[in-house]
Design a protein around this motif. Structure first.
Motif, PDB file in Angstrom:
ATOM      1  N   VAL A  26       7.964 -14.369   2.633  1.00  0.00           N
ATOM      2  CA  VAL A  26       7.005 -13.269   2.507  1.00  0.00           C
ATOM      3  C   VAL A  26       6.866 -12.996   1.002  1.00  0.00           C
ATOM      4  N   PRO A  27       6.011 -13.783   0.317  1.00  0.00           N
ATOM      5  CA  PRO A  27       5.889 -13.624  -1.132  1.00  0.00           C
ATOM      6  C   PRO A  27       5.305 -12.263  -1.510  1.00  0.00           C
ATOM      7  N   LEU A  28       5.781 -11.753  -2.650  1.00  0.00           N
ATOM      8  CA  LEU A  28       5.399 -10.413  -3.104  1.00  0.00           C
ATOM      9  C   LEU A  28       4.402 -10.426  -4.257  1.00  0.00           C
ATOM     10  N   ASP A  29       3.961 -11.605  -4.696  1.00  0.00           N
ATOM     11  CA  ASP A  29       3.151 -11.735  -5.917  1.00  0.00           C
ATOM     12  C   ASP A  29       1.940 -10.810  -5.963  1.00  0.00           C
ATOM     13  N   SER A  30       1.216 -10.672  -4.882  1.00  0.00           N
ATOM     14  CA  SER A  30      -0.025  -9.874  -4.927  1.00  0.00           C
ATOM     15  C   SER A  30       0.114  -8.521  -4.223  1.00  0.00           C
ATOM     16  N   VAL A  31       1.346  -8.088  -3.949  1.00  0.00           N
ATOM     17  CA  VAL A  31       1.576  -6.830  -3.234  1.00  0.00           C
ATOM     18  C   VAL A  31       1.656  -5.673  -4.233  1.00  0.00           C
ATOM     19  N   GLU A  32       1.048  -4.547  -3.870  1.00  0.00           N
ATOM     20  CA  GLU A  32       1.153  -3.317  -4.672  1.00  0.00           C
ATOM     21  C   GLU A  32       2.173  -2.406  -3.998  1.00  0.00           C
ATOM     22  N   PRO A  33       3.234  -2.033  -4.686  1.00  0.00           N
ATOM     23  CA  PRO A  33       4.310  -1.274  -4.037  1.00  0.00           C
ATOM     24  C   PRO A  33       3.875   0.074  -3.459  1.00  0.00           C
ATOM     25  N   CYS A  34       2.921   0.748  -4.103  1.00  0.00           N
ATOM     26  CA  CYS A  34       2.491   2.050  -3.590  1.00  0.00           C
ATOM     27  C   CYS A  34       1.567   1.933  -2.386  1.00  0.00           C
ATOM     28  N   ALA A  35       1.141   0.702  -2.057  1.00  0.00           N
ATOM     29  CA  ALA A  35       0.269   0.490  -0.904  1.00  0.00           C
ATOM     30  C   ALA A  35       1.032  -0.123   0.274  1.00  0.00           C
ATOM     31  N   VAL A  36       2.333  -0.350   0.120  1.00  0.00           N
ATOM     32  CA  VAL A  36       3.095  -0.998   1.187  1.00  0.00           C
ATOM     33  C   VAL A  36       3.196  -0.090   2.412  1.00  0.00           C
ATOM     34  N   LEU A  37       3.598   1.161   2.225  1.00  0.00           N
ATOM     35  CA  LEU A  37       3.779   2.071   3.357  1.00  0.00           C
ATOM     36  C   LEU A  37       2.467   2.767   3.700  1.00  0.00           C
ATOM     37  N   SER A  38       2.156   2.838   4.968  1.00  0.00           N
ATOM     38  CA  SER A  38       0.934   3.507   5.432  1.00  0.00           C
ATOM     39  C   SER A  38       1.142   5.024   5.405  1.00  0.00           C
ATOM     40  N   PRO A  39       0.065   5.794   5.448  1.00  0.00           N
ATOM     41  CA  PRO A  39       0.211   7.257   5.515  1.00  0.00           C
ATOM     42  C   PRO A  39       1.074   7.702   6.700  1.00  0.00           C
ATOM     43  N   ASP A  40       0.945   7.033   7.851  1.00  0.00           N
ATOM     44  CA  ASP A  40       1.769   7.383   9.018  1.00  0.00           C
ATOM     45  C   ASP A  40       3.254   7.110   8.752  1.00  0.00           C
ATOM     46  N   GLN A  41       3.541   5.969   8.098  1.00  0.00           N
ATOM     47  CA  GLN A  41       4.932   5.657   7.766  1.00  0.00           C
ATOM     48  C   GLN A  41       5.496   6.679   6.778  1.00  0.00           C
ATOM     49  N   LEU A  42       4.700   7.046   5.765  1.00  0.00           N
ATOM     50  CA  LEU A  42       5.159   8.041   4.794  1.00  0.00           C
ATOM     51  C   LEU A  42       5.464   9.363   5.484  1.00  0.00           C
ATOM     52  N   MET A  43       4.595   9.762   6.417  1.00  0.00           N
ATOM     53  CA  MET A  43       4.802  11.016   7.133  1.00  0.00           C
ATOM     54  C   MET A  43       6.071  10.955   7.983  1.00  0.00           C
ATOM     55  N   SER A  44       6.297   9.831   8.681  1.00  0.00           N
ATOM     56  CA  SER A  44       7.486   9.717   9.534  1.00  0.00           C
ATOM     57  C   SER A  44       8.774   9.684   8.714  1.00  0.00           C
ATOM     58  N   LEU A  45       8.678   9.273   7.452  1.00  0.00           N
ATOM     59  CA  LEU A  45       9.844   9.239   6.558  1.00  0.00           C
ATOM     60  C   LEU A  45       9.985  10.528   5.744  1.00  0.00           C
ATOM     61  N   SER A  46       9.086  11.499   5.986  1.00  0.00           N
ATOM     62  CA  SER A  46       9.061  12.776   5.247  1.00  0.00           C
ATOM     63  C   SER A  46       8.869  12.575   3.754  1.00  0.00           C
ATOM     64  N   LEU A  47       8.147  11.534   3.376  1.00  0.00           N
ATOM     65  CA  LEU A  47       7.816  11.298   1.969  1.00  0.00           C
ATOM     66  C   LEU A  47       6.403  11.833   1.767  1.00  0.00           C
TER      67      LEU A  47
ATOM     68  N   PRO B  21       2.527  12.554  -3.461  1.00  0.00           N
ATOM     69  CA  PRO B  21       1.747  11.346  -3.767  1.00  0.00           C
ATOM     70  C   PRO B  21       2.636  10.274  -4.431  1.00  0.00           C
ATOM     71  N   PRO B  22       2.486   9.012  -4.023  1.00  0.00           N
ATOM     72  CA  PRO B  22       3.253   7.925  -4.647  1.00  0.00           C
ATOM     73  C   PRO B  22       2.887   7.770  -6.118  1.00  0.00           C
ATOM     74  N   SER B  23       3.848   7.380  -6.914  1.00  0.00           N
ATOM     75  CA  SER B  23       3.631   7.198  -8.357  1.00  0.00           C
ATOM     76  C   SER B  23       4.076   5.787  -8.757  1.00  0.00           C
ATOM     77  N   ALA B  24       3.128   4.986  -9.262  1.00  0.00           N
ATOM     78  CA  ALA B  24       3.418   3.597  -9.650  1.00  0.00           C
ATOM     79  C   ALA B  24       3.960   3.539 -11.077  1.00  0.00           C
ATOM     80  N   TYR B  25       4.827   2.591 -11.327  1.00  0.00           N
ATOM     81  CA  TYR B  25       5.346   2.337 -12.676  1.00  0.00           C
ATOM     82  C   TYR B  25       5.954   0.943 -12.715  1.00  0.00           C
ATOM     83  N   VAL B  26       6.452   0.528 -13.872  1.00  0.00           N
ATOM     84  CA  VAL B  26       7.110  -0.772 -14.039  1.00  0.00           C
ATOM     85  C   VAL B  26       8.600  -0.517 -14.235  1.00  0.00           C
ATOM     86  N   GLU B  27       9.415  -1.183 -13.429  1.00  0.00           N
ATOM     87  CA  GLU B  27      10.874  -1.041 -13.505  1.00  0.00           C
ATOM     88  C   GLU B  27      11.433  -2.133 -14.409  1.00  0.00           C
ATOM     89  N   THR B  28      11.755  -1.763 -15.646  1.00  0.00           N
ATOM     90  CA  THR B  28      12.204  -2.746 -16.637  1.00  0.00           C
ATOM     91  C   THR B  28      13.567  -3.341 -16.300  1.00  0.00           C
TER      92      THR B  28
END
Length: 194
Positions: free
Chosen positions: A51-72, A75-82
């Protein structure tokens, strides 16, 4: 016939002759110590598929329903983890629990990096959807827990779940359960999209 006394003494002394000591140059080295890691890459559960991750955006991985069920609920905030070789990452806070989830898509190394002694972490290998998942606890750091998912050759998803500064400290076992819940949702979403 009588045996001369000097012959008896000579035979007795011959039996007591010291064996010459081996030089340290000729002594074979001791065997190498056994490996200290309890899990090797060979023991890793084999991936059901890549399951390659090359073109995946991390803030778009979880759906709004998943975020709600996880109590997150922030708003998601994107950044680069050095610390993960410039991995794309996303952090999401829960105003309900005060905890924070972070999803990082690591393309610079495989998840088995956590099995190395250099990682200096306590870990447990399980699976999520058939993919190896490593729950990682860093010694003396009790306000965070990570789950690393082995998704492709040289790539893994890092899910971190930490105490976001609650007035009462959250137990690390609870944080590890939170990290596993987020990791399961991430993997379910990745498999659905890919």
């Amino acid at each position: 016939m009588r045996t001369p006394a000097f012959l008896i003494v000579a035979v007795a002394l011959a039996g007591c002759t010291a064996v010459p000591r081996q030089s340290s140059l000729t002594t074979p080295p001791p065997p190498p110590p056994p490996p200290t890691t309890s899990v090797s890459r060979m023991d890793f559960p084999q991936r059901p598929r890549e399951v390659p991750l090359d073109s995946v955006e991390p803030c778009a991985v979880l759906s709004p329903d998943q975020l709600m069920s996880l109590s997150l609920d922030n708003p998601p905030s994107a950044y680069v983890e050095t610390s993960f070789g410039g991995a794309k990452a996303c952090t999401i806070r829960s105003t309900t629990s005060g905890n924070v989830a972070r999803i990082a898509l690591v393309l610079a190394s495989g998840a088995d990096v956590w099995l190395s002694e250099n990682a200096q972490a306590d870990y447990k290998v399980t699976t999520i959807e058939g993919f190896a998942a490593i729950t990682v606890r860093t010694p003396d750091v009790h306000d965070v827990c990570n789950v690393e998912i082995d998704v492709a050759n040289g790539q893994f998803v890092d899910v971190m779940f930490r105490d976001g500064g609650n007035s009462a400290a959250v137990q690390q076992d609870h944080l590890c359960l939170g990290a596993m819940r987020v990791a399961e949702a991430v993997m379910a979403s990745l498999l659905q999209k890919r």
